[in-house]
Design a protein around this motif. Structure first.
Motif, PDB file in Angstrom:
ATOM      1  N   LEU A  48     -32.928 -19.493  -0.067  1.00  0.00           N
ATOM      2  CA  LEU A  48     -32.972 -18.040  -0.159  1.00  0.00           C
ATOM      3  C   LEU A  48     -31.984 -17.482  -1.173  1.00  0.00           C
ATOM      4  O   LEU A  48     -32.132 -16.352  -1.617  1.00  0.00           O
ATOM      5  N   ALA A  78     -29.282 -16.474   9.070  1.00  0.00           N
ATOM      6  CA  ALA A  78     -29.899 -16.731  10.373  1.00  0.00           C
ATOM      7  C   ALA A  78     -29.646 -18.145  10.881  1.00  0.00           C
ATOM      8  O   ALA A  78     -29.248 -18.338  12.045  1.00  0.00           O
ATOM      9  N   GLN A  79     -29.870 -19.149  10.049  1.00  0.00           N
ATOM     10  CA  GLN A  79     -29.751 -20.529  10.525  1.00  0.00           C
ATOM     11  C   GLN A  79     -28.301 -20.918  10.814  1.00  0.00           C
ATOM     12  O   GLN A  79     -28.018 -21.639  11.772  1.00  0.00           O
ATOM     13  N   GLU A 132     -33.729 -12.593  13.332  1.00  0.00           N
ATOM     14  CA  GLU A 132     -34.099 -13.509  12.251  1.00  0.00           C
ATOM     15  C   GLU A 132     -33.809 -14.965  12.610  1.00  0.00           C
ATOM     16  O   GLU A 132     -34.422 -15.874  12.049  1.00  0.00           O
ATOM     17  N   ILE A 185     -33.666  -7.689   4.663  1.00  0.00           N
ATOM     18  CA  ILE A 185     -34.060  -9.074   4.423  1.00  0.00           C
ATOM     19  C   ILE A 185     -32.857 -10.011   4.282  1.00  0.00           C
ATOM     20  O   ILE A 185     -32.953 -11.225   4.489  1.00  0.00           O
ATOM     21  N   LYS A 189     -31.890 -12.765   6.830  1.00  0.00           N
ATOM     22  CA  LYS A 189     -32.499 -14.095   6.806  1.00  0.00           C
ATOM     23  C   LYS A 189     -31.548 -15.145   6.246  1.00  0.00           C
ATOM     24  O   LYS A 189     -31.581 -16.309   6.641  1.00  0.00           O
TER      25      LYS A 189
END
Length: 235
Positions: free
Chosen positions: A29, A115-116, A154, A109, A112
């Motif tokens: 990303l 998020a992980q 997210e 956005i 995102k």
């Protein structure tokens, strides 16, 4: 893979190798240049607030804690309410601009990107309830979303709305002393049973710790077990 970096909007170039064909890769990303500017907190940190101890003068370190947390814990009004905070990144100039873009210019956005990393940290902390620090109704209307709740959404995780914010002046406009001596800024949603539950508060930035401690104090007084916090950044 996204075509452009979500931070700087430069085109993302995918580097093809044999491993590309035989392993599952996370979606990229952000570009390597932007990724390098995100400074993860490593090394010795305050065991309550995650402040990197090696980055502050030794006179402000007491054992395994920073002097700010020592002051909080020596104050009978606040002692023992917040069990700890885990912050992932340093709030450097780069991340400050990204969070500003996310929160105040409505670039949803960007949630995102984190998020992980947040999801992995949340899994380590084993909470019964994940509680995003709420905005007041007025502030949420202005922004269009709650940034802490956006992180959880997210990451594919469920938010539990135990708290409601009482509207007041923005915390960012207040000094540390003003924040510490504020009256309670939250009220409890009574529809949840929290007795003995382990609660994880979610927010974007740990600055003085006042907001998180107000929330933790209210929850502990209502019977919650340990109350921890997870924040994206430590200022």
């Amino acid at each position: 893979m996204s075509e452009y970096c979500l931070f700087c909007h430069e085109e993302l170039i995918e580097h093809i190798s044999w491993s590309t064909f035989f392993s599952k890769r996370e979606e990229e990303l952000v570009c390597p240049s932007c990724q390098e500017q995100l400074e993860e907190i490593t090394g010795k940190r305050c065991d309550i607030c995650s402040r990197p101890l090696e980055r502050i003068d030794a006179q402000y370190v007491v054992g395994t804690r920073c002097s700010d947390c020592v002051r909080w814990e020596n104050d009978s009004e606040w002692q023992g309410y917040l069990a700890g905070n885990l912050s992932i990144y340093l709030y450097n100039d780069f991340l400050k601009e990204i969070i500003s873009q996310f929160k105040f210019r409505g670039d949803y956005i960007l949630a995102k990107v984190f998020a992980q990393k947040l999801k992995a940290s949340i899994r380590m902390l084993h909470a019964d309830y994940l509680v995003p620090i709420p905005l007041s109704t007025e502030r949420q209307f202005e922004r269009g979303f709650n940034q802490a709740e956006a992180f959880l959404r997210e990451a594919g995780l469920h938010s539990t709305h135990l708290l409601q914010k009482i509207h007041g002046e923005k915390q960012s406009k207040k000094s540390r002393e003003d924040r510490i001596h504020l009256p309670q800024i939250f009220q409890l949603n009574d529809s949840f049973a929290i007795s003995g539950k382990r609660i994880l508060l979610i927010d974007d930035i740990y600055t003085t710790g006042s907001t998180l401690r107000h929330a933790a104090k209210l929850l502990k007084k209502a019977g919650a077990g340990d109350v921890f916090a997870l924040t994206l950044a430590r200022s």
